[in-house]
Write an enzyme that holds these catalytic residues in place. Structure first.
Site, short mmCIF file in Angstrom:
data_model
loop_
_atom_site.label_atom_id
_atom_site.label_comp_id
_atom_site.label_asym_id
_atom_site.label_seq_id
_atom_site.Cartn_x
_atom_site.Cartn_y
_atom_site.Cartn_z
CE1 TYR A 234 -3.86 -2.15 -0.12
CE2 TYR A 234 -2.80 -3.34 1.67
CZ TYR A 234 -3.77 -3.26 0.69
OH TYR A 234 -4.66 -4.30 0.52
CD GLU B 222 -5.99 -4.09 -2.82
OE1 GLU B 222 -4.91 -4.62 -2.46
OE2 GLU B 222 -6.77 -3.55 -2.03
CG ASP C 47 -19.00 -6.83 -11.69
OD1 ASP C 47 -18.05 -6.23 -12.22
OD2 ASP C 47 -19.11 -8.06 -11.68
CD GLU D 292 -6.78 -13.69 -6.80
OE1 GLU D 292 -7.09 -12.50 -6.57
OE2 GLU D 292 -6.31 -14.44 -5.94
#
Length: 802
Positions: A408, A519, A496, A528
């Site tokens: 971060y 991220e 979404d 992913e």
């Protein structure tokens, strides 16, 4: 201390003369040993066996027969044959089978007698309640025969595993295959009774084979099908082998380190100490998830019961290494840097100086790095990656992500630099108030939102900020943070990201976003569905000057030996047939790179401590799909693994790519004939393929592929889990484990071979999955020969749903 490394130390005598009784064990415990070793059978038993064998051989009178039925029958044990009895002592004993038998003998009678003795000892040890059995490794040299009996030895061990169903077998190996030391133990060793027609005379001792004993171990565990109760023990020589051999043994299920008395040297004060290479090796091996037991062998018998421990002086430093008459290697490691270390006092009354030294060495182990503490309990633990597009993550998962001390901060740097460049380049904004419009897509519990606000404050560039999140539970947290932490400075949107129309302006229209932050990276970067997600939200990004953070990311692969992971996957397969074709997120720990280069020592250095990380989550807690990665602790710093890139994704995509994708998705004839793997093919621009070649310097077994990634957030700010670049780009980052792509059947690779890996990212209208295929080659007489191929593996059944 919770993070202190514990040494569990046993005392071993090759020729123990005193039976282990309650008094003997208590004396050992009082002296600060944890365990004792003991033989299962006595000298009387060996004498009886040798007598029967000699009588039978005399009867045969040299007949050349291979009929094992001619071997003498060894009768059951008698009370005089053993000092082991079922009692409370057994749990603190390491029992060992007879070292004078030869299960690998080419003489069938010797092998038969050895197997009878071995099975009797295993059965009786199991009956007595023993749980750990130490077994001498197979004898590899019988005259001119080399390694011919290893499979025979493995067969005997496999049979014995069923005889002792609760025994763990520890096969004790020397680190390397040295013919000069692979001789029978005295005149009573059964190998000396092998008949000449089975053992040809050896003209020479042969050469030392650094990987010879590992090769034998590999045959044994393969025949025993990676049995969970089969482990390895190592006897450390005075001169250690190369780092390649050391790292190979690190990857195996190592449970015992035997340190013989002759591995110690004496400093100028007469104290036994270990050379620095041994210290380094032991420190690395003791950081295994299950630290091996240490056996001190032949450092003298247990002192008598009248010796007290009070007032004993012990070594002050394991690095006090000045010795008399050092070898050249030992002399090279003697350091004058001991100045400033407290001078130790000559030990004059310590009854166990070797043990005292090891206890001091234990107490002075460096503490585990904070990054290693963070991942404690996750080493070599297989996790199936989550699918954040279809699964709503739990709060504990977000919490683990947010403890990362690096990620971060790097994101904040990237956003801050993007804002500075925005102002310096005089870019226009998409909003009406001349503030850059910034959106965090997939905001979770809001750590990137907080960092974006901090970047705005640090640069003095005001922003309009949106947080987009589909998880209804995380959406509640975001609203709470907006009211209590962010002072209403954020517009929180529940949707979404692919369905979001962009920031809503006061007139009801939708504006573009100037900086889009996400991220979404997985352990293999794209696993992913970060490419598909960012493609789906790109329509809100300003097409002229919009900035995507991250800007690009690349996936990397390398072949590894990981026997523990293979064994764990085998155990899953009966209930999960897809287990051998599932990519796993795993904190790689006990493994070995198969393809590497070696850097000079001057170019290597020890990594610093860096920033502290937050405390580790409990291993029993729900584990994150982006689990923390730990640097490759087992590696010697001189070994540089070969980890080439597979492919790269960049954002934003050219508008023509998305236009073509939309045309295909529409079903119109102009869109084409459909995708190569089914459906319309609207997502085929995110399919990838790569073929990589790896040189394999030393023999080994490939159990699968280790996968990493690098990501450029913004020019000058990068994240990396790549073992070669992580320390420089984002050291101590703990947000991602590597991925592991297993092979159904491990592939044996000879030294000097070549491995070719074909990796593909496949997609249709419904899923994204991976397919991988491995081939092995050697060059013989200038011709490249294929010596092995894997199955074509596919994770389609467990693919990520779009």
């Amino acid at each position: 201390m919770a993070n202190e490394i514990q040494f569990y130390i046993a005392q071993h005598e090759t020729k123990r003369t005193v039976p282990v009784t309650t008094e003997v064990l208590q004396q050992a415990l009082d002296l600060d040993y944890n365990m004792l070793t003991t033989p299962i059978t006595t000298v009387e038993y060996r004498t009886s066996v040798l007598s029967r064998l000699s009588d039978r051989l005399a009867e045969l009178d040299g007949e050349k027969t291979a009929d094992e039925g001619l071997a003498p029958l060894i009768p059951p044990l008698k009370p005089s044959d053993t000092n082991l009895m079922p009692n409370e002592l057994v749990s603190q004993l390491l029992v060992h089978s007879s070292t004078w038998i030869d299960l690998a003998s080419p003489d069938p009678i010797i092998a038969n007698v050895s197997r009878q003795v071995f099975n009797q000892e295993v059965a009786f040890a199991a009956f007595c309640g023993a749980t750990n059995l130490v077994v001498q490794a197979p004898k590899l040299h019988h005259g001119s025969l080399h390694g011919a009996g290893v499979a025979q030895f493995a067969r005997a061990v496999k049979e014995a595993l069923t005889i002792g169903p609760y025994l763990t077998f520890h096969i004790m190996f020397p680190m390397t295959d040295d013919p000069a030391t692979d001789s029978g133990e005295g005149f009573g060793h059964l190998s000396r009774f092998a008949r000449s027609n089975y053992v040809e005379t050896d003209e020479g001792a042969g050469k030392e084979d650094p990987f010879g004993t590992w090769d034998a171990w590999n045959i044994i565990r393969t025949i025993c099908q990676y049995h969970v109760r089969l482990t390895v023990g190592l006897s450390l020589p005075r001169q250690l082998p190369s780092v390649h051999v050391q790292t190979r043994w690190f990857s195996e299920p190592l449970r015992i380190l035997l340190i013989p008395g002759n591995a110690f040297i004496h400093n100028r004060k007469g104290q036994p100490v270990l050379p620095k290479p041994h210290q380094s090796l032991i420190s690395r091996y003791m950081r295994l998830r299950i630290a091996p037991w240490v056996i001190l062998s032949d450092v003298g018998p247990l002192p008598g019961f009248d010796i007290l421990r009070d007032g004993l002086d012990v070594p002050r430093s394991p690095n006090d290494m000045t010795i008399d008459d050092p070898t050249p290697t030992e002399a090279a490691h003697l350091s004058s840097a001991s100045a400033g270390i407290r001078t130790s006092t000559r030990v004059t009354n310590d009854p166990t100086p070797h043990l005292s030294y090891l206890r001091y060495f234990q107490r002075n182990q460096p503490p585990k790095p904070t990054i290693e503490q963070f991942g404690s309990g996750y080493q070599d633990y297989l996790q199936v990656p989550l699918q954040p597009l279809t699964d709503n993550l739990e709060s504990i998962t977000y919490e683990v992500f947010e403890k990362d001390p690096i990620k971060y901060e790097w994101y904040e740097r990237a956003v801050a630099q993007g804002l500075r460049d925005w102002v310096a380049q005089g870019k226009s904004t998409s909003g009406p108030d001349r503030k850059p419009l910034v959106a965090v897509a997939g905001a979770g519990r809001g750590p990137l939102v907080t960092r974006a606000l901090q970047a705005s404050i640090s640069t003095g560039v005001p922003i309009s900020l949106w947080a987009v999140e589909k998880n209804p539970n995380a959406y509640v947290v975001l609203q709470h943070h907006n009211a209590t932490i962010w002072n209403g400075a954020v517009t929180v949107v529940k949707t979404d990201m692919r369905a979001w129309k962009g920031p809503t302006l006061p007139d009801g229209t939708h504006a573009h976003v100037d900086i889009l932050i996400s991220e979404l990276l997985g352990s293999f970067a794209d696993n992913e569905l970060s490419p598909e997600c960012l493609d789906g939200v790109q329509h809100v990004l300003n097409p002229v000057h919009g900035i995507s953070i991250p800007r690009s990311y690349s996936a990397y692969l390398t072949p590894i030996a990981a026997p523990k992971l293979h064994a764990d996957i085998r155990a899953r397969e009966p209930t999960d047939p897809t287990a051998p074709e599932t990519p796993y997120v795993v904190m790689l720990h006990a493994f070995d790179y198969l393809s590497y280069t070696v850097a000079s020592e001057s170019s290597t250095s020890t990594a610093g401590e860096g920033k502290p990380a937050s405390p580790s989550p409990s291993p029993e807690s729900p584990s994150p799909h982006n689990s923390p990665i730990i640097p490759t602790a087992p590696l010697h710093p001189s070994i540089q693994p070969t980890v080439p890139p597979c492919w790269t994704f960049t954002h934003p995509l050219p508008a023509t790519h998305l236009a073509h994708s939309a045309l295909r998705r529409s079903g119109l004839p102009a869109g084409g004939t459909g995708g190569s793997t089914g459906g319309s093919g609207w997502n085929e621009h995110n399919a990838r393929g790569s073929r990589m070649t790896f040189a394999v310097p030393e023999r080994g077994v490939c159990h699968g592929l280790a996968a990493y990634f690098e990501a450029e957030l913004y020019p000058g700010t990068e994240l990396s889990t790549h073992p070669g670049t992580m320390a420089a780009k984002s050291g101590e980052m703990v947000s991602w484990f590597p991925m592991f792509f297993p092979l159904k059947t491990p592939m044996y690779l000879p030294a000097g071979s070549e491995l070719q890996i074909s990796m593909h990212r496949q997609t249709d209208d419904l899923k994204v999955w991976y397919e991988w295929f491995v081939e092995a080659f050697v060059e013989v007489g200038g011709t490249r020969l294929r010596i092995g191929t894997s199955a074509l593996h596919s994770s389609k059944k467990n693919g990520c749903v779009l």
